[in-house]
Design an enzyme around this catalytic site. Structure first.
Site, short mmCIF file in Angstrom:
data_model
loop_
_atom_site.label_atom_id
_atom_site.label_comp_id
_atom_site.label_asym_id
_atom_site.label_seq_id
_atom_site.Cartn_x
_atom_site.Cartn_y
_atom_site.Cartn_z
N GLU A 261 -20.03 -43.50 -29.82
CA GLU A 261 -19.24 -42.22 -30.10
C GLU A 261 -19.77 -41.12 -28.95
O GLU A 261 -21.21 -40.54 -29.05
CB GLU A 261 -19.61 -41.88 -31.54
CG GLU A 261 -18.52 -40.73 -32.17
CD GLU A 261 -18.96 -39.38 -31.88
OE1 GLU A 261 -18.49 -38.76 -31.04
OE2 GLU A 261 -19.79 -38.88 -32.64
N CYS A 295 -19.18 -32.65 -30.20
CA CYS A 295 -18.29 -33.70 -29.06
C CYS A 295 -16.91 -33.35 -29.30
O CYS A 295 -15.99 -33.81 -28.61
CB CYS A 295 -18.72 -34.97 -29.47
SG CYS A 295 -19.13 -35.61 -31.00
C1 UN1 Z 1 -20.35 -34.61 -33.27
O1 UN1 Z 1 -20.37 -33.88 -32.52
O2 UN1 Z 1 -21.18 -35.37 -32.67
O3 UN1 Z 1 -15.81 -33.21 -36.20
C2 UN1 Z 1 -19.84 -34.85 -34.71
C3 UN1 Z 1 -16.68 -32.45 -35.99
C4 UN1 Z 1 -17.88 -32.76 -37.11
C5 UN1 Z 1 -18.72 -33.87 -36.36
C6 UN1 Z 1 -18.91 -33.77 -34.99
N1 UN1 Z 1 -17.70 -33.19 -38.27
O4 UN1 Z 1 -16.73 -31.50 -35.51
#
Ligand code: UN1
Length: 508
Positions: A261, A295
């Site tokens: 990821e 992310c």
């Molecule tokens: C991440 O930034 O690694 O969708 C996860 C989102 C959060 C998870 C982000 N529920 O922004």
């Protein structure tokens, strides 16, 4: 903060290697955790040395032999109790997340809520790890499949979600009958120590064998070691594309499984048929939430030429209202970046953007003075750019938002898809045809595609992850659990003959 640390069992010097209630002796490098909030040292953590690593992996391997035989609903009951415990610790743990990582307190609590939610999800899942049954082509035969526990799951997590991403993996892995070895980011080791203590207490109360949830604090070499270790059949890694390529290659070289990821370069298309006021909230939260360090952060806005000026003005105006400061103050929207290296990357990206011809509508800059002593607070910035700019093609983990203009829907989709990453994407539109086209096979190429909400803040119930350089992995909801198990196809002959498949005759 002292009380909070005490409640969570964090002391001045913490051990970074644990097999559960047992904290493994180590004389590894001491990692000091500093808060980006005020620049102060929080506490030390001793990282795992080679001996501690071996002890942890050996204990985990033994624990698996026992844990895999616990009925899944019983494992689910332990996860249920972990969720109960997290409900009790939500406040101190949320505050520690906010203080060690720098995200707003609301988001710190939200992250712990995400942990609770995934545990609840996993509890239900513990009774639903279904396989299919198939019709055999042979008479008197039955064919079906079952899902068995896999083994050790290595979890490499990033600083930006220092507790939630671990729990996405752990809650599922536990009900699946796996054991976990967690290497948290060396930038947020205390959050990890706190989580390990919370889960270890639940395990002790339930006589869960030592070694079912393990912690190994360490730097990059530790992650490399896990990636190359054949005793770890699945490595789930969250972080940069650079890291993911290295992990994916090392795990692939031994034909292990990886769940990656990685970076996103998420865009929102603002159609001329969008509800612009509603779109504004999604765009601003998406771009500046977690100071642009999700992310799923919104990094690009692709705006229809007819509404470009009016939306741009609304956006610039909204940016003027943003309060940047101590994230533990509930009135603040934007906290600091994680450290000075991140600030340097932010400044470099702004420079590169200017060199390539970007025009800043909201100027960036590092904040100095009272309340900003850590030197990690930056101003969220907005720039007008062209889609092909090198800086626009890359993910900079900071609050810099790029605006682009489009004429036709196809052009907007081409811009949205025209980057190496493929995590999250959105369209803001009230036009049904456009919305459906965006979600169609010819629309967004991302793992997540939304209509009339932003790119960030996904719920745990869906599978989370993305395509292309984002790595292809899926964590969290839907059927993401399958990667944590091994599938076995079983064919049983209950007849008194042994017919061969494909009609082959083999008479003796
Ligand atoms: C991440 O930034 O690694 O969708 C996860 C989102 C959060 C998870 C982000 N529920 O922004």
């Amino acid at each position: 903060m002292h009380d909070i640390l005490q409640q969570l069992g964090i002391t001045e010097n913490n051990n970074g290697a644990s097999t559960g209630s047992n904290w493994v002796k180590s004389s590894g490098k001491v990692i000091t955790s500093f808060s980006p909030v005020d620049g102060k040292k929080i506490a030390d953590v001793v990282s795992a040395d080679d001996k501690a690593y071996e002890e942890v992996i050996n204990t985990a391997s033994k624990a698996f032999l026992e844990w895999r035989l616990w009925p899944s609903p019983k494992r689910g009951d332990v996860v249920r109790q972990f969720a109960e415990s997290l409900r009790k610790y939500k406040e101190p743990l949320g505050k520690l997340v906010s203080y060690e990582m720098g995200k707003s307190l609301q988001e710190g609590y939200g992250e712990v809520q995400e942990m609770i939610d995934i545990c609840d999800f996993a509890v239900g899942l513990s009774r639903q790890l279904h396989g299919l049954t198939m019709h055999s082509e042979r008479p008197g035969h039955r064919m079906y499949e079952q899902w068995h526990p896999l083994g050790i799951v290595g979890i490499i997590s990033a600083f930006n979600f220092p507790v939630a991403v671990w729990s996405w993996n752990t809650a599922l892995a536990l009900v699946c009958g796996d054991v976990c070895v967690w290497k948290p980011s060396e930038k947020t080791p205390l959050c990890a120590v706190a989580c390990q203590k919370i889960i270890a207490d639940v395990f002790t109360a339930n006589n869960v064998p030592e070694g079912v949830c393990n912690l190994l604090v360490g730097e990059r070499e530790l992650g490399e070691r896990m990636a190359a270790d054949v005793r770890i059949p699945l490595v789930s890694a969250t972080g940069s594309t650079r890291m993911g390529k290295a992990v994916g290659a090392a795990v692939g070289a031994r034909l292990g499984r990886s769940l990656l990821e990685l970076g996103g370069n998420n865009a929102i298309i603002i159609s001329k048929d969008a509800d612009l006021d509603m779109a504004l909230v999604g765009c601003v939260f998406g771009a500046v939430g977690t100071a642009g360090q999700r992310c799923t952060t919104t990094r690009r806005l692709i705006i229809h030429e007819e509404v470009y000026n009016s939306f741009r003005d609304k956006l610039v105006n909204a940016y003027k209202q943003l309060r940047i400061g101590n994230p533990l103050d509930e009135n603040v929207h934007v906290g600091p970046l994680i450290d000075k290296d991140a600030v340097k990357m932010y400044e470099d990206a702004i420079e590169r953007c200017k060199t390539e011809g970007g025009k800043f509508l909201v100027e960036g800059g590092v904040l100095k003075g009272d309340g900003y002593e850590s030197d990690c607070y930056v101003k969220p910035a907005v720039a007008e750019v062209q889609p092909h700019f090198n800086v626009v093609q890359h993910e900079t983990f900071a609050p810099i938002l790029y605006l682009m203009k489009y004429k036709t829907f196809d052009e907007a989709v081409a811009i949205q898809n025209g980057v190496p990453q493929g995590l999250s994407s959105s369209i803001m539109t009230l036009n049904l045809r456009e919305a459906e086209a965006f979600l169609s096979a010819a629309g967004s190429d991302c793992g997540i595609a939304n209509v009339n909400i932003g790119t960030s803040g996904a719920e745990i119930g869906g599978a989370f992850g993305g395509e292309k350089e984002t790595g292809g992995g899926r964590e969290s909801g839907s059927d993401a659990w399958r990667i944590y198990m091994r599938r076995q196809t079983n064919t049983i002959n209950y007849s008194n003959k042994l017919p061969l498949a494909q009609g082959i005759k083999f008479d003796l």
